[in-house]
Design a protein around this motif. Structure first.
Motif, PDB file in Angstrom:
ATOM      1  N   LYS A   1      -8.888  37.753  44.034  1.00 14.22           N
ATOM      2  CA  LYS A   1      -7.835  36.720  44.417  1.00 14.22           C
ATOM      3  C   LYS A   1      -8.326  35.304  44.516  1.00 14.22           C
ATOM      4  N   ASP A   2      -9.370  35.047  43.550  1.00 13.58           N
ATOM      5  CA  ASP A   2      -9.918  34.077  43.323  1.00 13.58           C
ATOM      6  C   ASP A   2      -9.288  33.098  42.122  1.00 13.58           C
ATOM      7  N   TYR A   3      -8.110  32.822  42.588  1.00 16.97           N
ATOM      8  CA  TYR A   3      -6.980  32.287  41.584  1.00 16.97           C
ATOM      9  C   TYR A   3      -7.555  31.204  40.769  1.00 16.97           C
ATOM     10  N   PRO A   4      -8.281  30.170  41.500  1.00 20.67           N
ATOM     11  CA  PRO A   4      -8.848  29.095  40.599  1.00 20.67           C
ATOM     12  C   PRO A   4      -9.600  29.345  39.426  1.00 20.67           C
ATOM     13  N   GLN A   5     -10.725  30.369  39.850  1.00 20.78           N
ATOM     14  CA  GLN A   5     -11.758  30.905  39.035  1.00 20.78           C
ATOM     15  C   GLN A   5     -10.993  31.671  37.757  1.00 20.78           C
ATOM     16  N   ALA A   6      -9.904  32.432  38.200  1.00 21.68           N
ATOM     17  CA  ALA A   6      -9.053  33.177  37.179  1.00 21.68           C
ATOM     18  C   ALA A   6      -8.372  32.276  36.320  1.00 21.68           C
ATOM     19  N   ASN A   7      -7.870  31.388  36.928  1.00 22.99           N
ATOM     20  CA  ASN A   7      -7.036  30.206  35.888  1.00 22.99           C
ATOM     21  C   ASN A   7      -7.942  29.749  35.072  1.00 22.99           C
ATOM     22  N   HIS A   8      -9.321  29.356  35.128  1.00 18.87           N
ATOM     23  CA  HIS A   8     -10.168  28.617  34.473  1.00 18.87           C
ATOM     24  C   HIS A   8     -10.557  29.330  33.343  1.00 18.87           C
ATOM     25  N   TYR A   9     -10.921  30.617  33.674  1.00 20.06           N
ATOM     26  CA  TYR A   9     -11.386  31.748  32.763  1.00 20.06           C
ATOM     27  C   TYR A   9     -10.188  31.927  31.686  1.00 20.06           C
ATOM     28  N   ALA A  10      -8.933  32.103  32.208  1.00 19.46           N
ATOM     29  CA  ALA A  10      -7.867  32.369  31.507  1.00 19.46           C
ATOM     30  C   ALA A  10      -7.732  31.319  30.301  1.00 19.46           C
ATOM     31  N   ASP A  11      -7.606  29.977  30.800  1.00 25.35           N
ATOM     32  CA  ASP A  11      -7.708  28.789  29.811  1.00 25.35           C
ATOM     33  C   ASP A  11      -8.590  28.790  28.794  1.00 25.35           C
ATOM     34  N   VAL A  12     -10.191  29.143  29.443  1.00 24.83           N
ATOM     35  CA  VAL A  12     -11.018  29.511  28.294  1.00 24.83           C
ATOM     36  C   VAL A  12     -10.670  30.719  27.536  1.00 24.83           C
ATOM     37  N   ALA A  13     -10.297  31.502  27.700  1.00 27.90           N
ATOM     38  CA  ALA A  13      -9.827  32.778  26.734  1.00 27.90           C
ATOM     39  C   ALA A  13      -8.690  32.333  25.835  1.00 27.90           C
ATOM     40  N   VAL A  14      -7.985  31.610  26.212  1.00 24.16           N
ATOM     41  CA  VAL A  14      -6.457  31.159  25.218  1.00 24.16           C
ATOM     42  C   VAL A  14      -7.323  30.032  24.439  1.00 24.16           C
ATOM     43  N   SER A  15      -7.921  29.235  24.701  1.00 24.59           N
ATOM     44  CA  SER A  15      -8.518  28.193  24.020  1.00 24.59           C
ATOM     45  C   SER A  15      -9.345  28.750  22.725  1.00 24.59           C
ATOM     46  N   ALA A  16     -10.219  29.835  23.185  1.00 20.52           N
ATOM     47  CA  ALA A  16     -10.970  30.443  22.216  1.00 20.52           C
ATOM     48  C   ALA A  16     -10.319  31.411  21.100  1.00 20.52           C
ATOM     49  N   ASP A  17      -9.365  32.064  21.775  1.00 22.17           N
ATOM     50  CA  ASP A  17      -8.364  32.831  20.776  1.00 22.17           C
ATOM     51  C   ASP A  17      -7.156  32.934  21.313  1.00 22.17           C
ATOM     52  N   HIS A  18      -6.205  31.903  20.637  1.00 25.13           N
ATOM     53  CA  HIS A  18      -4.776  31.798  21.117  1.00 25.13           C
ATOM     54  C   HIS A  18      -4.147  32.941  20.730  1.00 25.13           C
ATOM     55  N   TYR A  19      -4.465  33.778  19.873  1.00 32.44           N
ATOM     56  CA  TYR A  19      -3.855  35.254  19.501  1.00 32.44           C
ATOM     57  C   TYR A  19      -4.057  36.436  20.192  1.00 32.44           C
ATOM     58  N   ASN A  20      -5.034  36.049  21.528  1.00 31.20           N
ATOM     59  CA  ASN A  20      -5.316  37.242  22.280  1.00 31.20           C
ATOM     60  C   ASN A  20      -4.339  37.506  23.321  1.00 31.20           C
ATOM     61  N   PRO A  21      -3.432  38.686  23.047  1.00 29.16           N
ATOM     62  CA  PRO A  21      -2.594  38.941  24.199  1.00 29.16           C
ATOM     63  C   PRO A  21      -3.038  39.176  25.460  1.00 29.16           C
ATOM     64  N   GLY A  22      -4.320  39.737  25.544  1.00 24.52           N
ATOM     65  CA  GLY A  22      -4.687  39.828  27.161  1.00 24.52           C
ATOM     66  C   GLY A  22      -5.024  38.456  27.686  1.00 24.52           C
TER      67      GLY A  22
END
Length: 770
Positions: free
Chosen positions: A435-456
């Motif tokens: 439930k650390d939503y700011p950190q979760a949002n940060h790493y979700a952005d990192v994952a999407v920017s690294a691979d925009h076709y990653n469904p996870g």
């Protein structure tokens, strides 16, 4: 010389022939009718016009017929040339020159062809998983083969038997018996083949017999037949010998004889190593807990050469080809085979590393570090990053969250975008669970920017936005994840939840219906389908989904409670009671269920049973005075005044300012002629005066009587306890039970009529009941 007439060139040799009138011929022609005259079959032109060698006389004269019956001619129309009268015998229009030239050899060739066709059809049926039809074809081929052998003997060709045909028929029959799990029949057929000395390669069929014994669970017999087959296979067939040794090693593993299995696997790794055997060797040493040999066998596994082309070489080669050819080669049979081989190698190495890393060294981290170093020195360098991901997952399974997060954060410095995206996706998921939503949002952005076709990564980003309340924007991420991977069940489930939030219930129902087809009988999906139908006012369909869900989780108390609510709304009290009672049995601490069951027994005037449910609610919520008052009221209504008075006194000790409790104490003491009635009456007056003062201080909130008419159970905030509760300071209590016949009065009242109006038996507490 006078009677000799010499013909000149102008004379016709056949002149006068048609002028001869034979009486019998003329009579026959006149009897048959004029329609059939003048058309006779010729010997050399059947059914066609006859050869004319002279001019025809007048049409009214019939041609004379002379001596033509014996050679097959007839005046009965155009029936064709039939000198043997075959048409009348039912043979048909068959020429006497057409004879059946089919010899016994030809018949045997036709029968052999039919047998081969049946075998091919049976094999095709087996490839289509139609085992029953394949067995029927094999049996029919076997029957025809016996007919074939018998005909050869009758034709005098028995000294030249067709051994190949007999062998293939019996082998096909045994194979189809095995496919249909008729193992006894299959073994008998194999024994028939083995007993025939004329079959040169029948010894290899012991492998098939060993496979049958494996399916029957007779591992010792299977090993015996494998070894017999191994003795009959020469060294020139090295590949087949390796396969038999693999089967022997696997059976030794199943029997728990790891040393014997190790001997087989070591022999294979020395002769022709492969990844499956290498993994089995690691497993055997793992079972024996031999750490050094585990390391040595893992090194052997990693050192196996993968004989497929590298992706870099493929990319260079494909760049020189045109589009159509490149597309054809990139997905041909050879490419698929190489992909499978590479996947098998990578899976074997990763599985072995996850197995031995926790035990080959003092800690999991050191064990994985050793495995990663070994892999980095091999041709499987790209697996090192994936092994690091596996290490983080193992840390999570061992509840070492800090070590897992630290391992995953190390990938932020990696240049490989795909690996960095996987690590960031796992980090986002971990922070969502924490439930650390700011950190979760940060790493979700990192994952999407690294691979925009990653469904996870897209799903995690959508979840972060969903938790922020922006449901429309979360829809976009979930839809994009489904575009990249149509079978991503997480994206489909979260898309349905988002659609429900924005009010698109039909679309949400469609999403959950797709999930039901992909993941049948999942409780979460069935529940969402039921609630979606409920939101669409499809009550019957919603009930059907709830019933299906109840079959999957029959002991879920919340579901049973929901079913009780549904049937209560349908006024089916008996069915509702059953579901509420089942919910209470599985989870007796839910005050909602206890309250409904207590109210059910109150309506049935079975107060003794209602007491136990209110007592349970009072235990779960001891700060709620209403449950204890309900328990006392049930005892009072059932005639147990002594116990009711004792409970009321206990409530007064816990809640000394509760006016309703004091009213009932005064009432009972008065009816029972107790001396303490005056003391409790004085306490009641003080409590009422204190409540009136508090109401004046708070403001004009209406009289107590008005509040009683409107329900009177307004919750107030207990500032000392920090919770919302229904306290005696603001909730006037009225009896929850329906009025019953007034009991006889046996004593005089010490209280005035005005004081009795506030707590008469005609008052109800329906606002406290569901």
């Amino acid at each position: 010389m006078e009677i000799v007439h010499l013909a000149t060139s102008d004379d016709d040799l056949y002149a006068g022939f048609d002028d001869v009138k034979i009486a019998q011929a003329a009579h026959r022609l006149s009897a048959e009718g004029a329609s059939r005259k003048g058309r006779l079959d010729s010997l050399f032109s059947r059914g066609g016009p006859r050869l004319v060698t002279s001019s025809t006389p007048a049409q009214d004269q019939a041609r004379p017929l002379t001596a033509i019956r014996a050679v097959g001619y007839s005046s009965y129309g155009n029936r064709g040339f039939d000198p043997l009268n075959l048409n009348s015998k039912g043979v048909g229009k068959q020429s006497v020159f057409e004879t059946n030239m089919e010899t016994p050899e030809e018949k045997l060739r036709q029968l052999e062809k039919k047998i081969n066709e049946l075998i091919e059809e049976g094999c095709m049926c087996a490839s289509r998983k139609d085992a029953k039809l394949a067995l029927e074809k094999a049996k029919e081929a076997s029957k025809k083969e016996r007919i074939y052998v018998r005909q050869r003997e009758q034709s005098g060709l028995g000294d030249q038997p067709n051994l190949d045909l007999t062998f293939i028929v019996l082998l096909n029959l045994a194979s189809q018996y095995t496919l249909n799990e008729l193992y006894s029949e299959a073994l008998n057929t194999y024994h028939v083949l083995m007993r025939n000395r004329l079959f040169q390669n029948a010894g290899r069929l012991k492998v098939n017999m060993g496979n049958v014994y494996v399916k029957l669970g007779y591992y010792s017999k299977a090993i015996k037949f494998y070894r017999m087959a191994l003795d009959q296979v020469t060294n020139t067939h090295k590949r087949m010998r390796i396969k038999i040794m693999q089967n022997i090693g696997v059976l030794f593993v199943k029997m728990g004889k790891y040393n014997d299995a190790i001997a087989s696997f070591e022999y294979i790794m020395g002769e022709n190593p492969d990844f499956k055997t290498g993994l089995n060797l690691v497993l055997c040493y793992y079972a024996l807990n031999d750490k050094e040999k585990m390391k040595r066998s893992f090194q052997k596994l990693v050192s196996i050469q993968l004989e497929v082309s590298r992706e870099e070489d493929d990319d260079k080669h494909f760049s020189t080809l045109d589009g159509a050819l490149r597309e054809a080669i990139s997905n041909d049979t050879l490419k698929i085979f190489e992909s499978r081989k590479k996947h098998e190698a990578e899976w074997s190495i990763l599985m072995a590393s996850k197995l031995i890393s926790p035990i080959i060294d003092d800690s999991l981290n050191l064990g994985f570090t050793w495995c990663v170093d070994v892999v980095k020195g091999s041709t499987f360098l790209e697996l090192a990053h994936e092994m690091e991901i596996n290490k983080a997952v193992l840390f999570l399974k061992q509840k070492e969250f800090s070590a897992a997060i630290e391992t995953l954060k190390s990938f932020e410095r990696k240049k490989d975008a795909k690996v960095a995206s996987v690590a960031a996706t796992n980090l986002a998921f971990l922070y969502l669970l924490q439930k650390d939503y700011p950190q979760a949002n940060h790493y979700a952005d990192v994952a999407v920017s690294a691979d925009h076709y990653n469904p996870g990564a897209l799903v995690n980003k959508g979840c972060c936005i969903y938790l922020q309340g922006d449901f429309h924007k979360s829809l976009e991420y979930f839809k994009e994840a489904l575009v990249n991977e149509a079978t991503c069940v997480e994206a489909l489930y979260n898309l349905g939840l988002s659609l429900k939030k924005v009010g698109h219930y039909e679309d949400a129902l469609e999403c959950f219906s797709k999930l039901q087809a992909m993941l049948p009988n999942r409780p979460q999906v069935l529940y969402q389908l039921a609630t979606a139908c409920d939101l669409l006012k499809r009550k019957d369909q919603s009930l059907d989904w709830y019933m299906q869900l109840l079959n999957v989780v029959p002991t879920d108390p919340e579901l049973l409670h929901q079913m009780g609510i549904i049937f209560d709304a349908r006024e089916d009290k008996q069915q509702a009671f059953q579901y509420y009672y089942d919910s209470y049995r599985n989870y007796p601490s839910d005050p909602r269920v206890s309250t409904w069951l207590g109210a059910y027994f109150i309506e049935a005037e079975v107060y003794e049973k209602a007491v136990s449910y209110f007592e349970r609610a009072a235990v779960m919520q001891p700060s709620e005075v209403k449950w204890q008052l309900m328990v006392a009221s049930c005892h009072r209504r059932s005639g147990n005044y002594q116990k009711a008075l004792a409970i009321y006194k206990g409530i007064h000790r816990k809640f000394p300012d509760n006016v309703e409790c004091l009213k009932f104490i005064v009432r009972l003491c008065s009816d029972m002629r107790l001396q303490e009635v005056d003391r409790y009456a004085a306490l009641l007056d003080k409590a009422e005066e204190a409540r009136a003062n508090r109401e004046r201080e708070i403001g004009p909130r209406g009289s107590g009587k008005a509040r009683r008419e409107n329900g009177g159970n307004e919750p107030t905030v207990n500032e000392d306890a920090g919770v919302i509760s229904t306290s005696s300071q603001s909730v006037p209590y009225v009896d929850a039970l329906r009025p019953k016949s007034e009991r006889p009065r046996t004593s005089a009242r010490n209280r005035s009529t005005a004081n009795e109006d506030g707590f008469s038996d005609d008052d109800e507490l329906s606002d406290l009941l569901p």
